[in-house]
Design a protein around this motif. Structure first.
Motif, PDB file in Angstrom:
ATOM      1  N   GLU A 336       3.563  -1.213   8.074  1.00 21.24           N
ATOM      2  CA  GLU A 336       3.766  -2.522   8.710  1.00 21.24           C
ATOM      3  C   GLU A 336       2.663  -3.509   8.366  1.00 21.24           C
ATOM      4  OE1 GLU A 336       4.612  -0.636  12.838  1.00 21.24           O
ATOM      5  OE2 GLU A 336       5.223  -2.729  12.993  1.00 21.24           O
ATOM      6  N   GLU A 337       1.402  -3.075   8.593  1.00 20.53           N
ATOM      7  CA  GLU A 337       0.290  -4.017   8.459  1.00 20.53           C
ATOM      8  C   GLU A 337       0.126  -4.524   7.020  1.00 20.53           C
ATOM      9  OE1 GLU A 337       0.308  -0.871   9.505  1.00 20.53           O
ATOM     10  OE2 GLU A 337      -1.620   0.150   9.253  1.00 20.53           O
ATOM     11  N   GLU A 340       3.071  -6.839   5.739  1.00 18.17           N
ATOM     12  CA  GLU A 340       2.916  -8.182   6.270  1.00 18.17           C
ATOM     13  C   GLU A 340       1.951  -8.985   5.382  1.00 18.17           C
ATOM     14  OE1 GLU A 340       4.885  -8.872   8.731  1.00 18.17           O
ATOM     15  OE2 GLU A 340       4.184 -10.959   8.704  1.00 18.17           O
ATOM     16  N   ARG A 343       3.392  -9.632   1.890  1.00 18.85           N
ATOM     17  CA  ARG A 343       4.489 -10.599   1.872  1.00 18.85           C
ATOM     18  C   ARG A 343       3.960 -12.015   1.597  1.00 18.85           C
ATOM     19  NH1 ARG A 343       8.681 -11.386   6.689  1.00 18.85           N
ATOM     20  NH2 ARG A 343       6.716 -11.860   7.696  1.00 18.85           N
TER      21      ARG A 343
END
Ligand SMILES: *Cc1c(COP(=O)(O)O)cnc(C)c1O
Length: 347
Positions: A336-337, A340, A343
């Motif tokens: 997740e981290e 992000e 992206r």
């Protein structure tokens, strides 16, 4: 115990490739860069913990255990490989993860569950707000409590649990990279290269410890440089040299290590353990674009960032060659981290 009396189970596929980073080396125009591909140890997504676990699992089997319990950050690669190896040997596995349950199942967590591990999340959020000494104390208390609960649950079921320290940091585990030195030296001989340095990312220090001892024992031509992926405690060099001396004694290697012998850099961890940072990501993209090799933002991206910087600044001399040990961690790309953060760069 004599070295030759310590055996292992065979799990990984060796030797892993050692190859030149040809395009990157020619674009950089300095030292010849090589990479040792321990991301390709072949099982469970690969990585350095497999070489350690081959020795550790043998100990667990010899002790008559049927369940492996280990610890780590929520995205622990060591936990993932412990789970894979447990399944292969007909064992159960439990990972105590230091952190709250993440909202999404990502990266290593997906694989942990695929390999059949039970995940126990130990929410350290409040503990991390305490002053350093209180934090450490509260952390170990919580870890002991979580461990007792797991042991209780499995013992009642009639299972016998083998505890593996975080990162597989144990004397037996250290033999994995002790012997890897021999493998690397053989490959260097075959490829007619004489590297001056072997550079590796450093977490718990077990990989470095094994390489350090192996390099001394086998009289390797290369020196080992470690790059920390987290801020270092004041006594990090002392702690690591003590551990190396303990392992040396345990296996009667006759090698002595002083704190000043430890080559451990704290220049490349960025903003902290597993915290996304732009310079590390740049190094990750650089290697991907030029060589098609994937390093991760938590461990190998930081080590590789340090390796590249030392080549560019000629800390590793321009006329020499050097090896970066790829210790795996590739599933970290899909957490997740880091997704992000990536992206914003790529999407
Ligand atoms: C655990 C790990 C390391 C660090 O190894 P230690 O033996 O703990 O120092 C490096 N890279 C990856 C990908 C890891 O999972």
């Amino acid at each position: 115990m004599k070295l030759k009396d310590k055996s292992k189970v065979n799990i990984g596929f060796y030797p892993t490739p050692l190859h030149k980073l040809s395009r990157l080396s020619s674009l950089t125009g300095k030292a010849d860069m090589y990479i040792k591909r321990d991301d390709m140890t072949g099982i469970g997504g690969g990585g350095n913990k497999l070489r350690k676990l081959e020795y550790i699992v043998k100990e667990a089997i010899d002790a008559g255990c049927n369940t492996l319990l280990t610890y780590g950050g929520v995205q622990t690669n060591h936990g993932r490989l412990t789970a894979a190896v447990a399944g292969m040997n007909g064992m159960k596995s439990v990972i105590i993860c230091f952190g709250p349950i993440p909202e999404r199942m990502s990266g290593n967590l997906v694989l942990d569950r695929m390999f059949g591990a039970e995940l126990v999340f130990m929410d350290t959020t409040e503990i991390l707000k305490l002053p350093q000494d209180q934090m450490v104390e509260a952390f170990y208390k919580m870890k002991d409590e979580s461990t007792s609960q797991v042991l209780e649950k499995y013992n009642v079921q009639g299972d016998k649990v083998f505890e593996i320290p975080m990162g597989g940091l144990s004397p037996a585990g250290t033999l994995g990279y002790f012997y890897a030195v021999k493998e690397i030296m053989q490959q260097c001989k075959e490829q007619k290269i004489n590297p001056e340095y072997l550079v590796v990312s450093n977490g718990t220090g077990g990989t470095y410890a094994g390489l350090f001892l192996g390099a001394k024992y086998y009289n390797a031509p290369f020196k080992i440089k470690a790059i920390s992926v987290a801020p270092l405690q004041e006594d990090a060099q002392q702690t690591l040299s003590n551990f190396i001396n303990d392992v040396s004694k345990e296996f009667e290697l006759g090698i002595k290590c002083d704190a000043s012998d430890i080559d451990l850099s704290a220049d490349y961890y960025g903003d902290g353990y597993n915290i996304p940072d732009a310079i590390t990501r740049k190094a990750v993209y650089r290697l991907a674009e030029t060589e098609g090799v994937i390093v991760d933002p938590c461990y190998t991206g930081k080590g590789f960032r340090g390796f590249l910087d030392m080549v560019e600044r000629e800390v590793i001399p321009a006329q020499s060659s050097a090896i970066f040990l790829h210790t795996g961690g590739v599933p970290g790309i899909w957490t997740e981290e880091h997704n992000e953060a990536m992206r914003n760069d790529l999407w």
